[in-house]
Design an enzyme around this catalytic site. Structure first.
Site, mmCIF file in Angstrom:
data_model
loop_
_atom_site.group_PDB
_atom_site.id
_atom_site.type_symbol
_atom_site.label_atom_id
_atom_site.label_comp_id
_atom_site.label_asym_id
_atom_site.label_seq_id
_atom_site.Cartn_x
_atom_site.Cartn_y
_atom_site.Cartn_z
ATOM 1 N N HIS A 32 -1.805 0.433 -9.814
ATOM 2 C CA HIS A 32 -2.376 -0.502 -8.832
ATOM 3 C C HIS A 32 -3.024 -1.688 -9.546
ATOM 4 O O HIS A 32 -4.226 -1.920 -9.447
ATOM 5 C CB HIS A 32 -3.403 0.206 -7.938
ATOM 6 C CG HIS A 32 -3.646 -0.528 -6.643
ATOM 7 N ND1 HIS A 32 -4.068 0.130 -5.508
ATOM 8 C CD2 HIS A 32 -3.537 -1.845 -6.312
ATOM 9 C CE1 HIS A 32 -4.204 -0.757 -4.531
ATOM 10 N NE2 HIS A 32 -3.894 -1.955 -4.991
ATOM 11 N N GLU B 250 -4.052 7.591 -4.344
ATOM 12 C CA GLU B 250 -4.448 7.081 -5.656
ATOM 13 C C GLU B 250 -5.787 7.675 -6.104
ATOM 14 O O GLU B 250 -6.681 7.885 -5.285
ATOM 15 C CB GLU B 250 -4.551 5.554 -5.594
ATOM 16 C CG GLU B 250 -3.219 4.887 -5.298
ATOM 17 C CD GLU B 250 -3.344 3.377 -5.149
ATOM 18 O OE1 GLU B 250 -4.442 2.828 -5.363
ATOM 19 O OE2 GLU B 250 -2.337 2.742 -4.816
ATOM 20 N N ARG C 98 0.856 -1.177 0.000
ATOM 21 C CA ARG C 98 0.000 0.000 0.000
ATOM 22 C C ARG C 98 0.898 1.235 0.000
ATOM 23 O O ARG C 98 1.995 1.217 0.546
ATOM 24 C CB ARG C 98 -0.912 0.042 1.229
ATOM 25 C CG ARG C 98 -2.131 -0.843 1.151
ATOM 26 C CD ARG C 98 -3.171 -0.236 0.210
ATOM 27 N NE ARG C 98 -4.440 -0.938 0.285
ATOM 28 C CZ ARG C 98 -4.806 -1.930 -0.502
ATOM 29 N NH1 ARG C 98 -3.963 -2.372 -1.427
ATOM 30 N NH2 ARG C 98 -5.989 -2.500 -0.378
#
Length: 311
Positions: A277, A259, A230
């Site tokens: 991602h 993000e 993360r």
């Protein structure tokens, strides 16, 4: 019509069709219409389907009085307040294991792309530069010292893949594991012994900004950082500064703090490979994730034990 369900994240069409066949699915509207939707539709919502990158806020839990389960279509649950959910009587599930291989594959792919500069090589050919000379020399990826922060499911899968690269593997984490790899309780100590540092630890309050300036400086100007965990696990400002100032050799990043926003400086650095991602973004894994998420929902409403409970 089955139980009322609120869908916050995007799903595969096949998963959505299966969901709609058994539940009364409501899509989370655009931001401007959300307050009105909650006022008119919050009552009776028994389940929420969300992504690990989205989670669910405490406010939303509180505004859905009939909520019984939050089913995450993903492995991470750092964007859910577990204590608050538990206090509200809300169960939480995720979809571990089914995405392990794809995330580990991407971690190794990022290493190869950073060290062999494949994005630059691709541009070199596409821009017609090859006839004018070869691309600059890159660095060997095999035979290196590999450090893994977090030897859980994904970290272990990364280690299995790296075993074929002929290097030395070490790891850090809260506890020593029954493996042959070297263990370092301190992440900075692991970084100092690594050429490539893979971040695969779970995101939590304890791991926030775990990869800080001290760790990055220990990894050093020849070191490479790979993050498939993360964004919050890394001090992003410290990372950007280390890369821009040459105190870190390179980075392969699939996740970021805010993000889908990526620090502007990273976009112009040749020693960084960026991915949006996509660790679990294969058709096979997303299908498996959706099926496990559905299994958790079905078990909850049938009164059976949940396949993969978090709380």
């Amino acid at each position: 019509m089955g139980p009322k369900l609120l869908q916050l994240c995007t799903l595969l069409p096949s998963t959505h069709d299966k969901l709609a066949a058994h539940y009364e699915v409501h899509q989370w509207p655009a931001e401007a219409a959300r307050e009105e939707w909650l006022r008119d539709n919050a009552s009776g919502v028994r389940a929420v389907v969300t992504g690990g990158h989205l989670g669910i806020t405490n406010e939303m839990i509180d505004r859905l009085p009939d909520l019984g389960i939050v089913a995450i279509n993903g492995v991470g649950y750092d964007r859910v307040d577990l204590d608050h959910a538990k206090a509200a009587g809300v169960r939480l599930t995720n979809t571990p294991d089914v995405l392990t291989d794809d995330v580990a594959d991407l971690a190794v792919a990022l290493m190869l792309n950073v060290m062999r500069r494949l994005p630059a090589a691709d541009r070199h050919v596409r821009d017609g530069l090859w006839p004018h000379g070869p691309q600059a020399l890159t660095r060997r990826a095999s035979g290196r010292r590999y450090g893994i922060v977090g030897l859980g499911r994904i970290g272990h899968a990364i280690a299995e893949r790296l075993a074929g690269f002929g290097g030395r593997i070490a790891y850090s984490g809260p506890n020593r594991k029954p493996v042959d790899h070297d263990y370092h309780a301190d992440v900075a100590a692991l970084a100092a012994k690594s050429d490539v540092l893979f971040v695969a630890t779970a995101a939590s309050a304890a791991t926030r900004a775990l990869i800080d300036r001290a760790v990055l400086d220990a990894l050093g100007p020849e070191g490479v950082l790979i993050n498939v965990a993360r964004g919050s696990v890394i001090d992003e400002d410290a990372l950007v500064a280390a890369l821009a100032e040459g105190r870190l050799g390179g980075a392969g990043l699939d996740v970021f703090v805010d993000e889908p926003h990526v620090p502007e400086t990273l976009l112009g650095l040749e020693n960084v490979v960026l991915a949006p991602h996509v660790g679990s973004a294969t058709r096979e894994t997303r299908e498996a994730m959706g099926n496990l998420m559905l299994d958790n929902l079905d078990a909850f409403f049938a009164g059976r034990p949940l396949p993969t409970p978090v709380v």
